[in-house]
Scaffold this active site. Structure first.
Site, PDB file in Angstrom:
ATOM      1  N   GLY A 285      -9.218   3.832  10.080  1.00 48.92           N
ATOM      2  CA  GLY A 285      -9.639   2.579   9.558  1.00 48.92           C
ATOM      3  C   GLY A 285      -8.251   1.658   9.370  1.00 48.92           C
ATOM      4  N   HIS A 286      -7.792   1.837   9.742  1.00 46.08           N
ATOM      5  CA  HIS A 286      -6.261   0.726   9.527  1.00 46.08           C
ATOM      6  C   HIS A 286      -5.987  -0.359  10.826  1.00 46.08           C
ATOM      7  CE1 HIS A 286      -6.587   2.980   6.154  1.00 46.08           C
ATOM      8  NE2 HIS A 286      -5.947   4.013   6.044  1.00 46.08           N
ATOM      9  N   HIS A 448      -6.978   2.072   1.219  1.00 46.90           N
ATOM     10  CA  HIS A 448      -8.548   3.251   1.146  1.00 46.90           C
ATOM     11  C   HIS A 448      -9.434   3.107   1.130  1.00 46.90           C
ATOM     12  CE1 HIS A 448      -4.729   4.588   2.173  1.00 46.90           C
ATOM     13  NE2 HIS A 448      -5.233   5.296   3.719  1.00 46.90           N
TER      14      HIS A 448
END
Ligand SMILES: Nc1ncnc2c1ncn2[C@@H]1O[C@H](COP(=O)(O)OP(=O)(O)OP(=O)(O)O)[C@@H](O)[C@H]1O
Ligand SMILES: [Mg+2]
Lengths: 562, 211
Positions: A285-286, A448
């Site tokens: 997700g990064h 996050h």
């Protein structure tokens, strides 16, 4: 209601989906709804309904450049903008006979009066409703009636139950706990459903201010639980990371190889004999962090966890084993409890099988103020810089201890802070991890989707840049006359255009403190899914860091010198 | 009725029950984590326990220690996040205590849980009232110790109840460990997801013992 039907669990939860930023942004297109024609005048005899013009706005695809400023003479590479001219579709005017026009007029008239009638009715409803609400006790129920926290084993998804109740039953007071709501809704319901309480309470922590609600949802609008829908390019959430990894392998066979079960990426020529290896990992997700940085001059391996979840020890161990060229492996770890513990266990296991490892812990986020009472500062933007500089040092043949020491020095001299304009949605959760009003921002955000330190009002870019730069500059170790690398990072949903606006102001603020910006990086390199927002990282560099920063690198997301 | 010792079947039954309950509460746990964390605790735990269930299906049940070890290793390699190593450690430490035993009695259960708690605290460095899973497990062990006169099932039910209260008592706390600590004061007012899943796990244990 049945318990939730769950996704079958992934065979292997871990995987990674680094996607180079170019691919992400090129796909973003803007389209606006066409403006419908408004018929105002109808001439007495010949009725002409004006032409209906559908305008499709220009589609602008911006391919983000990978920008590296090599000072002091060479300027930044400008973004490449491909503009596709607007496509205008014109439908010729339709001329209708007078009779039809008259009928049409009458219809419009009819609707108009009906509308007025409904409006009046709606307002009456609003008033009655508001009066009803006001006449009752509208304190949040937490104090008076402590909701039971027992999760419901019968209704797996209480969100749905909450929706159901709010959908079919008379409006509840904001702050009504789930149990009360349930009782009111269905007197037969015996048990309390704690999570229902949680969901309603969280959404309505206190009664809304007195105001008229928009027609026609009058009574219910303030109380309905909206279920924001998720719009993503997804097959099954549980396959996301695995499928992205497979895509990466196909897209960059010259740079890297992908391994499954457990999942990790290694550079194409791993293991390189006699060279120290640099490995990093973290939740997916990064992207492009970390998989997008696997290749010559940067990372030897990356271990992607599930979205926003750290990788597991077995995964890290296998990747460590796969890249060890006999000179040891440096683990670059972002300071999050999960990552730290999983890497710690992996390090112990690696030592057991005779592989020397060193850990560089990145904790550069100045938004986390009181590190004594927290898990410590988070690892954010400086991670990219540590990976680049350590990777170059390892490539240059430096020893394990040296590479690790250099990485720690980079971390000590780097500081970051970010803010979010929008939240992001973890695919498994299916809805945003927090909510932001149209003019609200979250300051001190991590990567996050976790809420930051405080809410603030949206302000002009320069003011927001100050909001980030001041805490960074006030923190150690920046001193006037020093050289710095300025890294303006997009969190996933913010265009480069805006990042450069921030860069401009950040550069000015650094200069005002007597710092010389000698290197720069602008773009989405450590992201938070589709979150719109920015983070700024300032690294006070020395000659050695600059030398390794400038050294050749060839990865999916960063490339220069080769 | 209930029993005074737990054999391999009972332990497997416990874990299966836990997998079921955690699966049912996946959304709930994730929602708790969304408030003060990163919205992944439910998914992490559900994924891990589903994998454990699969692993246990083919396992012999004559060594409780071996069963617990399988659970620990599987959680370690499938949960991820902070809770993966911590729950993994809990079961691996318990497995050491129960190694080679065909059934575990009260004293062994007591020792296993205590060893698990010690392991969690060693790995995560959390103290009581830091708003973590320790705040559910700690009180549960105390309650279990204090229920000497009761049957095993009743004592475990007491422990589960203490875990529930412990989890609820995390609501006003300000988190000092884990991701929630980044929120500072804003973490107060929310129940800790890890403490909640710990309670669900212990409640399943009590239920398995009562059957
Ligand atoms: N140091 C710690 N000691 C004990 N328990 C902890 C610690 N840190 C976190 N926890 C527990 O873990 C729970 C969160 O687990 P979760 O599965 O959501 O992992 P996470 O924090 O999101 O991990 P990651 O940081 O890798 O994403 C918390 O609710 C808390 O109970
Ligand atoms: Mg979490």
């Amino acid at each position: 209601m049945l318990p939730d039907t769950k996704e079958p669990p992934a065979e292997n939860p871990a995987g990674g989906s680094p996607v180079p930023p170019a691919t992400l942004n090129a796909a973003s297109m803007v389209s606006m709804p066409a403006v419908p024609p408004i018929v105002t005048t109808v001439p007495p005899i010949v009725a002409t309904i004006p032409p209906i013009v559908t305008t499709i706005p220009p589609i602008v695809a911006t391919v983000p450049p990978i920008v590296t400023t090599i000072p002091p003479i060479v300027a930044t590479v400008p973004p490449i903008v491909t503009t596709i001219p607007p496509i205008v579709a014109t439908i010729p005017p339709i001329v209708a006979p007078a009779v039809r026009a008259q009928r049409f007029l009458r219809l419009v008239e009819g609707f108009f009066f009906l509308g007025i009638g409904q409006c009046a009715f709606g307002f009456a409803q609003v008033l009655v409703n508001e009066l009803r609400l006001r006449s009752r006790d509208v304190r949040p129920s937490l104090g008076r009636h402590r909701p039971h926290r027992e999760p419901c084993t019968k209704h797996g998804n209480d969100e749905e139950r909450a929706n159901e109740i709010l959908e079919h039953e008379p409006p509840f007071l904001p702050g009504t706990c789930g149990r009360q709501a349930e009782r009111q809704a269905s007197p037969r319901a015996g048990r309390s459903h704690g999570s229902l309480a949680v969901s309603i309470l969280r959404r309505h922590p206190r009664p809304p201010p007195f105001r008229l609600l928009p027609f026609p949802l009058a009574g219910r609008a303030s109380l309905s639980v909206s279920s924001a829908s998720m719009k993503k390019l997804l097959n099954a959430p549980s396959d996301l990371v695995k499928e992205a990894l497979a895509g990466m392998a196909l897209a960059h066979p010259d740079l890297l190889r992908v391994q499954f079960d457990p999942a990790f990426l290694v550079r194409a020529d791993a293991p390189v004999r006699g060279k120290v290896s640099v490995l990093s990992g973290g939740g997916s997700g990064h992207e492009p962090l970390h998989g997008g940085f696997v290749g010559r001059g940067m990372l030897d391996a990356a271990c992607p966890g599930a979205v926003f979840t750290s990788p597991t020890p077995d995964q890290i161990l296998e990747a460590t084993r796969a890249v060890d060229g006999g000179a040891g492996v440096v683990h670059v770890v972002k300071n999050y409890t999960g990552d730290v513990m999983n890497f710690e266990m992996a390090g112990e296991l690696a030592r057991d099988i005779g592989i020397a490892t060193e850990t560089v812990l990145v904790n550069d986020d100045v938004a986390v103020e009181n590190s004594l009472y927290t898990a410590g500062r988070r690892g954010v933007g400086t991670t990219v810089l540590v990976e680049k500089i350590c990777g170059a040092a390892a490539e240059a043949g430096r020893a394990l201890a040296d590479v690790a020491a250099l990485g720690r020095r980079v971390n000590e001299h780097g500081r970051s802070m970010g803010l979010a304009l929008t939240p992001c949605t973890v695919p498994h959760a299916g809805k945003p991890s927090f909510e932001l009003g149209p003019d609200e921002i979250e300051v001190g955000i991590g990567i996050h989707g976790e809420p930051g330190r405080r809410r603030a009002k949206l302000e002009p870019a320069d003011r927001l840049t100050e909001m980030l730069m001041e805490p960074i500059l006030d923190d150690l170790p920046f001193r006037a006359g020093k050289d710095v690398l300025l890294f303006v990072n997009g969190l996933g949903g913010t265009p480069l255009l805006e990042l450069y606006v921030v860069f401009r102001k950040a550069h000015e603020l650094a200069a005002a403190r007597g710092l010389r910006v000698v290197r720069s990086l602008v773009g989405p390199y450590i992201t938070s899914l589709e979150m719109a927002g920015v983070s700024i990282t300032l690294l006070q560099v020395d000659d050695e860091m600059v030398r390794y920063w400038d050294a050749p690198v060839h990865t999916a997301a960063l490339r220069w010198g080769v | 009725m209930g029993r005074e010792v737990l054999n391999g079947d009972a332990v497997v039954h416990w874990i299966e029950r836990a997998a079921e309950v955690i699966g049912e509460n996946e959304k709930y746990l994730t929602e708790l984590d969304a408030a003060i964390g990163d919205s992944d605790h439910g998914a992490n735990m559900a994924r891990g326990f589903a994998a454990v269930r699969g692993k246990l299906a083919g396992q012999t049940r004559d060594d409780v220690g071996a069963i617990l070890k399988t659970v620990g290793m599987t959680l370690l390699s499938t949960v991820g996040g902070a809770s993966g190593p911590l729950y993994g450690t809990l079961f691996l430490e318990a497995a050491k205590v129960a190694a080679g035993k065909t059934e575990i009695d009260r004293a062994t259960i007591q020792q296993s849980l205590s060893a698990g708690l010690a392991g969690i605290q060693k790995r995560g460095k959390a103290e009581p009232l830091d708003k973590t899973m320790v705040d559910a497990l700690g009180p549960a062990i105390q309650a279990f110790e204090g229920a000497a006169g009761l049957s095993l099932a009743e004592a475990l039910a007491r422990a589960a109840e203490a875990a529930r209260q412990g989890a609820e008592a995390t609501i006003p706390l300000v988190a000092r460990k884990g991701r929630a600590s980044y929120l500072g004061e804003r973490s107060a007012g929310h129940q800790d997801p890890g403490a909640t899943s710990m309670w669900l796990l212990l409640r399943s244990l009590a239920e398995a013992a009562a059957e």
